[in-house]
Enzyme design. Sequence first.
Site, short mmCIF file in Angstrom:
data_model
loop_
_atom_site.label_atom_id
_atom_site.label_comp_id
_atom_site.label_asym_id
_atom_site.label_seq_id
_atom_site.Cartn_x
_atom_site.Cartn_y
_atom_site.Cartn_z
N CYS A 1 55.45 -5.42 52.60
CA CYS A 1 54.74 -4.35 51.89
C CYS A 1 54.73 -4.64 50.39
O CYS A 1 55.75 -4.48 49.71
CB CYS A 1 55.43 -3.02 52.18
SG CYS A 1 54.76 -1.65 51.25
N CYS B 1 55.42 -1.65 48.12
CA CYS B 1 56.83 -1.26 48.09
C CYS B 1 57.65 -2.24 47.23
O CYS B 1 58.50 -1.83 46.46
CB CYS B 1 57.43 -1.25 49.49
SG CYS B 1 56.40 -0.52 50.76
N ASP B 2 57.39 -3.53 47.39
CA ASP B 2 58.31 -4.53 46.84
C ASP B 2 57.74 -5.42 45.74
O ASP B 2 58.49 -6.17 45.11
CB ASP B 2 58.78 -5.46 47.99
CG ASP B 2 59.53 -4.69 49.07
OD1 ASP B 2 60.14 -3.66 48.74
OD2 ASP B 2 59.47 -5.11 50.24
#
Length: 319
Positions: free
Chosen positions: A143, A146-147
């Site tokens: 993701c 997200c990261d």
Amino acid sequence: MDTKDVDVLIIGAGPAGKTAAIYTARADLKTVVLTGLTNPGGALMNTTDIENFPGFEKGIGGIKLMDIMQKQAERFGATFELDEAETFQIQTADKSNSNRKVITTTMGETYLAKVLIVATGSLYRKLNIPGEKELAGHGVSYCATCDGAFFKDQDVIVVGGGDTALEEALYLSNLCKTVTIIHRRDVFRATKILVERAEAINNIYFKMNSTCEEILPLPDNSHKVGSAKILNKNTNQIEDISVTGVFVAIGADPTTQKLKDILDLDLQGYIKTDGKSSKTGIPGVFAAGDCIDPDYRQAVVAAGSGAKAGIDTVNFLTA
Ligand code: NAP
């Protein structure tokens, strides 16, 4: 046969299931959450840091966030069982509002529930190559939203050729030094406009007809990604490229297999819900989170979706 009577049975203990439990337990409904057995707490349990969940100025670990949400639901009386739903049956021929949902579990329990909330999430597809599992959360990610921020000014690869892969590459190109897309064919599955946008960006590179065969750690024993072995299928040559991030974007599958006989699923297996609500085709069965949503796959969106299921449940039982 001993059965357990509950007002609300929630399947899945990710952000959607836990938020739904906060709402239903707080409304004084007897709420049990089945966490599942293979990955209780869902995808966030494998996420090291979450920096974009509102309310946590300095970010929070995935496990910690799930723990806080669980304690919040437990404070209102929800209980969490390390168990997995196996079979689902709706009792009554007419599927009326007074139906009962009968759920049996792996641990041999049978629940009779007035409301069933399905929050089973989805699973990112895996490459199943050496190094992927070992380095997940340490440079291997599923993701970019997200990261991505952990890879500022670094070299990364994105594996995949669909819309998600191209969108992730575009997102990462604003943060990373270079982004190389590895795709197994010579044409993209992704929509043309995304491909054209990516082609116009000068720090996005393409390796077509190529597959990622192995992900290797840095040689300094720091347990972080250091390189990837890329096979060029035209030449059969393997190239070792130095990267600190490997974003796997080869699709995701909703965890809905066991429900396919009672709920309406779309062609990809996502549960169909009615308009903006969490209502499924069966009165008193609601669905929330990634198992209804192929697009957003974010903890905060799943939590909001869980809140909707909680509110729909309270309205259903008090109507
Ligand atoms: P997808 O469309 O299924 O694409 C998966 C990609 O990964 C394909 O290019 C596939 O290659 C590749 N792939 C699959 N298994 C692989 C493996 N084992 N090794 C290497 N490559 C592999 O999945 P997605 O991109 O996540 O999209 C899912 C759905 O969401 C799609 O309907 C998509 O249109 C939609 N979506 C839309 C948007 C948007 O509209 N903005 C954004 C994201 C997603 P092949 O091409 O060779 O099969």
